[in-house]
Motif scaffolding. Sequence first.
Motif, PDB file in Angstrom:
ATOM      1  N   ALA A   1       0.817  -1.220   0.000  1.00  0.00           N
ATOM      2  CA  ALA A   1       0.000   0.000   0.000  1.00  0.00           C
ATOM      3  C   ALA A   1       0.848   1.266   0.000  1.00  0.00           C
ATOM      4  CB  ALA A   1      -0.912  -0.007   1.223  1.00  0.00           C
ATOM      5  N   ALA A   2       2.126   1.137   0.287  1.00  0.00           N
ATOM      6  CA  ALA A   2       2.996   2.306   0.393  1.00  0.00           C
ATOM      7  C   ALA A   2       3.191   2.974  -0.961  1.00  0.00           C
ATOM      8  CB  ALA A   2       4.344   1.887   0.975  1.00  0.00           C
ATOM      9  N   LYS A   3       3.329   4.299  -0.926  1.00  0.00           N
ATOM     10  CA  LYS A   3       3.574   5.073  -2.143  1.00  0.00           C
ATOM     11  C   LYS A   3       5.005   5.583  -2.211  1.00  0.00           C
ATOM     12  CE  LYS A   3      -1.239   6.638  -2.293  1.00  0.00           C
ATOM     13  NZ  LYS A   3      -2.157   7.808  -2.223  1.00  0.00           N
ATOM     14  N   GLY A   4       5.736   5.471  -1.125  1.00  0.00           N
ATOM     15  CA  GLY A   4       7.089   5.988  -1.088  1.00  0.00           C
ATOM     16  C   GLY A   4       8.073   5.112  -1.840  1.00  0.00           C
ATOM     17  N   THR A   5       9.140   5.737  -2.325  1.00  0.00           N
ATOM     18  CA  THR A   5      10.219   4.993  -2.965  1.00  0.00           C
ATOM     19  C   THR A   5      10.956   4.135  -1.940  1.00  0.00           C
ATOM     20  OG1 THR A   5      10.529   6.774  -4.580  1.00  0.00           O
ATOM     21  CG2 THR A   5      12.349   5.212  -4.319  1.00  0.00           C
ATOM     22  N   TYR A   6      11.093   4.691  -0.731  1.00  0.00           N
ATOM     23  CA  TYR A   6      11.786   4.003   0.349  1.00  0.00           C
ATOM     24  C   TYR A   6      10.826   3.767   1.511  1.00  0.00           C
ATOM     25  CZ  TYR A   6      15.699   5.874  -2.330  1.00  0.00           C
ATOM     26  OH  TYR A   6      16.560   6.204  -3.344  1.00  0.00           O
ATOM     27  N   ILE A   7      11.072   2.676   2.236  1.00  0.00           N
ATOM     28  CA  ILE A   7      10.212   2.302   3.359  1.00  0.00           C
ATOM     29  C   ILE A   7      11.068   2.099   4.600  1.00  0.00           C
ATOM     30  CG2 ILE A   7       8.731   0.464   4.288  1.00  0.00           C
ATOM     31  CD1 ILE A   7       7.627   0.065   1.498  1.00  0.00           C
ATOM     32  N   LEU A   8      10.571   2.596   5.718  1.00  0.00           N
ATOM     33  CA  LEU A   8      11.177   2.296   7.019  1.00  0.00           C
ATOM     34  C   LEU A   8      10.125   1.576   7.838  1.00  0.00           C
ATOM     35  CD1 LEU A   8      13.546   2.541   8.979  1.00  0.00           C
ATOM     36  CD2 LEU A   8      12.570   4.710   9.763  1.00  0.00           C
ATOM     37  N   MET A   9      10.404   0.327   8.207  1.00  0.00           N
ATOM     38  CA  MET A   9       9.442  -0.465   8.963  1.00  0.00           C
ATOM     39  C   MET A   9       9.931  -0.649  10.398  1.00  0.00           C
ATOM     40  SD  MET A   9      10.171  -4.397   7.697  1.00  0.00           S
ATOM     41  CE  MET A   9      10.279  -5.209   9.298  1.00  0.00           C
ATOM     42  N   GLY A  10       8.978  -0.758  11.313  1.00  0.00           N
ATOM     43  CA  GLY A  10       9.310  -0.978  12.711  1.00  0.00           C
ATOM     44  C   GLY A  10       8.062  -1.279  13.500  1.00  0.00           C
ATOM     45  N   ASP A  11       8.239  -1.786  14.704  1.00  0.00           N
ATOM     46  CA  ASP A  11       7.104  -2.227  15.513  1.00  0.00           C
ATOM     47  C   ASP A  11       6.350  -1.057  16.139  1.00  0.00           C
ATOM     48  OD1 ASP A  11       7.938  -4.762  14.880  1.00  0.00           O
ATOM     49  OD2 ASP A  11       9.061  -5.046  16.745  1.00  0.00           O
ATOM     50  N   ALA A  12       5.126  -1.372  16.570  1.00  0.00           N
ATOM     51  CA  ALA A  12       4.247  -0.353  17.134  1.00  0.00           C
ATOM     52  C   ALA A  12       4.299  -0.303  18.658  1.00  0.00           C
ATOM     53  CB  ALA A  12       2.806  -0.615  16.681  1.00  0.00           C
ATOM     54  N   ASP A  13       5.294  -0.938  19.258  1.00  0.00           N
ATOM     55  CA  ASP A  13       5.333  -1.044  20.719  1.00  0.00           C
ATOM     56  C   ASP A  13       6.292  -0.050  21.375  1.00  0.00           C
ATOM     57  OD1 ASP A  13       7.685  -2.078  19.838  1.00  0.00           O
ATOM     58  OD2 ASP A  13       7.403  -4.085  20.663  1.00  0.00           O
ATOM     59  N   SER A  14       6.764   0.914  20.610  1.00  0.00           N
ATOM     60  CA  SER A  14       7.659   1.991  21.085  1.00  0.00           C
ATOM     61  C   SER A  14       9.032   1.483  21.505  1.00  0.00           C
ATOM     62  CB  SER A  14       7.022   2.783  22.238  1.00  0.00           C
ATOM     63  OG  SER A  14       6.988   2.027  23.441  1.00  0.00           O
ATOM     64  N   THR A  15       9.449   0.324  21.022  1.00  0.00           N
ATOM     65  CA  THR A  15      10.779  -0.191  21.371  1.00  0.00           C
ATOM     66  C   THR A  15      11.857   0.323  20.420  1.00  0.00           C
ATOM     67  OG1 THR A  15      10.329  -2.194  20.069  1.00  0.00           O
ATOM     68  CG2 THR A  15       9.875  -2.290  22.435  1.00  0.00           C
ATOM     69  N   TYR A  16      11.460   0.816  19.252  1.00  0.00           N
ATOM     70  CA  TYR A  16      12.415   1.342  18.278  1.00  0.00           C
ATOM     71  C   TYR A  16      12.257   2.846  18.117  1.00  0.00           C
ATOM     72  CZ  TYR A  16      13.439  -3.465  16.850  1.00  0.00           C
ATOM     73  OH  TYR A  16      13.818  -4.789  16.838  1.00  0.00           O
ATOM     74  N   GLU A  17      13.271   3.491  17.559  1.00  0.00           N
ATOM     75  CA  GLU A  17      13.277   4.939  17.389  1.00  0.00           C
ATOM     76  C   GLU A  17      13.144   5.293  15.906  1.00  0.00           C
ATOM     77  OE1 GLU A  17      16.971   6.148  19.096  1.00  0.00           O
ATOM     78  OE2 GLU A  17      16.321   5.781  21.158  1.00  0.00           O
ATOM     79  N   PHE A  18      11.933   5.667  15.504  1.00  0.00           N
ATOM     80  CA  PHE A  18      11.704   6.071  14.118  1.00  0.00           C
ATOM     81  C   PHE A  18      12.337   7.427  13.819  1.00  0.00           C
ATOM     82  CE2 PHE A  18       8.371   2.879  14.574  1.00  0.00           C
ATOM     83  CZ  PHE A  18       8.411   2.241  13.348  1.00  0.00           C
ATOM     84  N   ALA A  19      12.754   8.128  14.856  1.00  0.00           N
ATOM     85  CA  ALA A  19      13.441   9.403  14.650  1.00  0.00           C
ATOM     86  C   ALA A  19      14.778   9.205  13.930  1.00  0.00           C
ATOM     87  CB  ALA A  19      13.665  10.099  15.991  1.00  0.00           C
ATOM     88  N   GLN A  20      15.247   7.962  13.817  1.00  0.00           N
ATOM     89  CA  GLN A  20      16.472   7.662  13.079  1.00  0.00           C
ATOM     90  C   GLN A  20      16.249   7.592  11.571  1.00  0.00           C
ATOM     91  OE1 GLN A  20      17.793   4.029  15.622  1.00  0.00           O
ATOM     92  NE2 GLN A  20      19.694   4.897  14.810  1.00  0.00           N
ATOM     93  N   ALA A  21      15.084   7.967  11.121  1.00  0.00           N
ATOM     94  CA  ALA A  21      14.728   7.816   9.705  1.00  0.00           C
ATOM     95  C   ALA A  21      15.763   8.447   8.782  1.00  0.00           C
ATOM     96  CB  ALA A  21      13.354   8.430   9.448  1.00  0.00           C
ATOM     97  N   GLY A  22      16.325   9.593   9.186  1.00  0.00           N
ATOM     98  CA  GLY A  22      17.292  10.276   8.330  1.00  0.00           C
ATOM     99  C   GLY A  22      18.532   9.433   8.055  1.00  0.00           C
TER     100      GLY A  22
END
Length: 398
Positions: free
Chosen positions: A81-102
Amino acid sequence: MQAEVPLLTFVIPCLNESRTLSSVIADCYEGGRACGCPFEVIVADNGSTDGSQEIAQSAGAHVVDVPIRGYGAALLAGIRAAKGTYILMGDADSTYEFAQAGQFLGKLQQGYDLVMGNRFKGRIAPGAMPLLHRHLGNPVLSALGRLFFGIKIGDFHCGLRGFNRDAILALNLHCSGMEFASEMVIKSSLMDLRTAEIPTNLWPNPPGRIPHLKTWRDGWRHLKFMLSFSPKFSFLPFTGLLLLMALALLFSFGLGLPPFSGPSTLVFAFSCLVACIGIVSDYLSTREMLYSEYPMRRSGISQRVDSLLGLNRGTDRIFKIAGISAFMSSAGFVALLVFWLQGSLSSRMSSLVTFVTCASLLLSISAYLTAAKISTYRNLHPKSSNANVIKAHVELDK
């Protein structure tokens, strides 16, 4: 989040994560804004009954309803369903830091297809990873992944990873359970995708949350997938050792060197040869199915195998090997008939001729069956170019 076509998509699999989902989505927004590019957040919901879907929508995420249960099923639906060229996947339990996306996006824009997080190079907070997972499960499975597939990744099962959407879709991933994480890494290695690692942190689950990961069940599923899907490295290096052992035993028997002068030496030598030929045959058949089905950048070893066996020009060379071996085995049977007529069928030379005759017959049958299977597969699954395969995936998903 901007209105234009996103460059980056955050994909979050979710099953009853109402306590942490809003903060995770906020973390995605923080990481996306820091990247300075258009982005979107997708929550692939796997049948939540605690209001997670409503929370995700109110937080600005696009919710994809996934009726098929399983970690892999949810992620596959989100990726498609994603429209982006790149994907960052991770869990929904707040154990990972999506702020590292850059950091992930930077590596992907450098040309890497899969960028893995490595929790062992980052920080694992106290209580974030069970001791059994930290000191046994993850290290052992990661080591087996490196051994079987030559994957230069230290944290085989990190859930925070970024990748090129088209490259991963072209791998035709299909595992619906937790072994999806292994399937992505393994197929990326088999198809020679470029991979990199980024140190990442792991934080504990919120109090009272029951992890979806089942240690022994999911660990076995990962291991089973690796053991049944490792044609590139697993047993192939042992074929050289088996062949050398067979030749050494045969040479020792021919010279009558003790304790290798008895018939058991030939039995063991032939067993080594059978194992060697069987492994090579299975490797070639499996490799053909993999490399014909999925697009890839051909590695040096793949090109050398094709050139050596003539697979880049068909299967004629393997059929010729089968024919030559069949002729040698026929000549061997004639020689054995002569030994019998001369009354010397029990001699050492007769034993050696018997070994060579049986080995030639085995090689002939194995080579013929291998070539026949490869030819049949190629006729049933004509190769497509990388561009056409990827284009088909993209058009299908649209």
